[in-house]
Design an enzyme around this catalytic site. Sequence first.
Site, PDB file in Angstrom:
ATOM      1  N   GLU A 171       0.807  -1.198   0.000  1.00 16.48           N
ATOM      2  CA  GLU A 171       0.000   0.000   0.000  1.00 16.48           C
ATOM      3  C   GLU A 171       0.854   1.268   0.000  1.00 16.48           C
ATOM      4  OE1 GLU A 171      -3.716  -0.682   1.311  1.00 16.48           O
ATOM      5  OE2 GLU A 171      -3.803   1.013   2.715  1.00 16.48           O
ATOM      6  N   ASP A 172       1.946   1.255   0.721  1.00 15.45           N
ATOM      7  CA  ASP A 172       2.675   2.504   0.986  1.00 15.45           C
ATOM      8  C   ASP A 172       4.041   2.619   0.315  1.00 15.45           C
ATOM      9  OD1 ASP A 172       0.569   3.114   2.572  1.00 15.45           O
ATOM     10  OD2 ASP A 172       1.525   2.553   4.455  1.00 15.45           O
TER      11      ASP A 172
END
Length: 506
Positions: A96-97
């Site tokens: 996600e990051d």
Amino acid sequence: MPTLNDLLKAIKEQRHPAAAMSRLPGMARVLGNRTKSIDLDMIQLAYEFAEEAHRGQQRKSGEPYIEHCLATAIGVARMGLDEPTIIAALLHDVPEDTNYTLVDIEKNFGSEVARLVTGITKLGVIKYRGMSRYAENLRKMFISMAEDIRIILIKFADRIHNLQTLDALPPEKRLRIARESLEIYAPIANRLGMGNMKGVLEDLAFPHVLPEEYLWMKKDIMPVINRRVEDVKQAIAVARKELQKEKVKVFEIHGRQKRLYSLYLKLLRPEYNRDPDKIYDLVAMRVLVPTVTDCYNVLGILHNLWRPLPGRIKDYISQPKPNGYQSLHTTVFGPNGKILEIQIRTKQMHEQAEYGIAAHWHYKEAGGRQPLRGKGVELPKKLQWVNDLVKWQHSIQDNQQYLHSLSIEVFRNRIFVFTPHGDVIDLPEDATPVDFAYHVHSWIGNHCAGARINNHMVSLDAKLKNGDVVEIITDKNRPNPSQDWLKFVKTSAARNKIRSSLAAKR
Ligand code: MN
């Protein structure tokens, strides 16, 4: 500030025979076998991978991001979970990051880890939007649990660290995360029999959700609790002597302080009316013994020592609570006539009450893992209700729509996808973006011009998969719907709406 060494230590502590012994009699061998299979070099590699992926990123609090990954992995290690789960915890925010993807994770750490990380990433899509979304969110949680219970355990560890570092966040976000923890995570922990986890989550969230009430508890109630702790200490000394005299083998006697938030809820009930003196179990005496027979034996001895209050003996051993909780409870007139609650249980019941599903995990490991639907880890038999609940919730909703019940088979052939806002939509297997668009709104269906799945452009006849995030691109000037769509849509709702718009156009 957690480090790699702290993580390795947490794993080794679990592996240490003494730690294993303190968990459960006879479990040392099992835990030993389990943790031996944890390859510390692999853990270090996963750490280095996560560290590089998150390098340069900071938490809102200013700490390097990797500390959050470590804190989550340490939480998971302390639950006694296995190597893939610890690695997945280290990597849980990578897709996600960071610039690394699930494919990178699968290449380096295998499909089991990748599957766990996928599950966590999907859960991350859930956003709190007040009680109206509560049931839906709960359902998604249950679905992920049914797929692999380890996903939810990583999520708990993740959430605990987020709660511990809430102060760095803006007030609105802080409140959302804290409420979500109280209303979604803690009840799930409770249903999984994880009394300790539930208490930790609630007590971390409490000051953020109800700051004034929290202060009241600190100021007015804590002193009462502290006085009661002293009373119980005295009573424990008396009980210990008596049980020694009767030659009962006792593992441990300790005072159990009620957790702050659960005590707060109790104080609000009309019969207590915010008066702590009316609550008998502010601090309880807890006796841990080897066998069930010992439990009843201890109950008899203590009733002989202190007169029991009538009607307050509860036998949760012969009749466990729905989440599996077992113990004998009684309330007596203790030393100096002071009212005292006593809980008696075996050590195994104690493990179960504190760690719930995580304690189950150890038993499960003893018997070897069994895959569910060919993947993940199966729920213990006792927790099959999770599966049942998923089915049940589903049929309730369908009942409202169709007024007749649908078979479990129907449920099995459905998928759950998300809107970009995190709302869940359930569709039949092989449904397409057009089905999704019509499900959201006829206008969106009729003006659907393109679709993105998980941020990638796809064709309108693409097949949606469980957990996909689907975004529909609309164009109000587009002469849709198209006759061709009828060839691939899966839902009768979409088909009917396409037909009627086509008819209207003619
Ligand atoms: Mn996280």
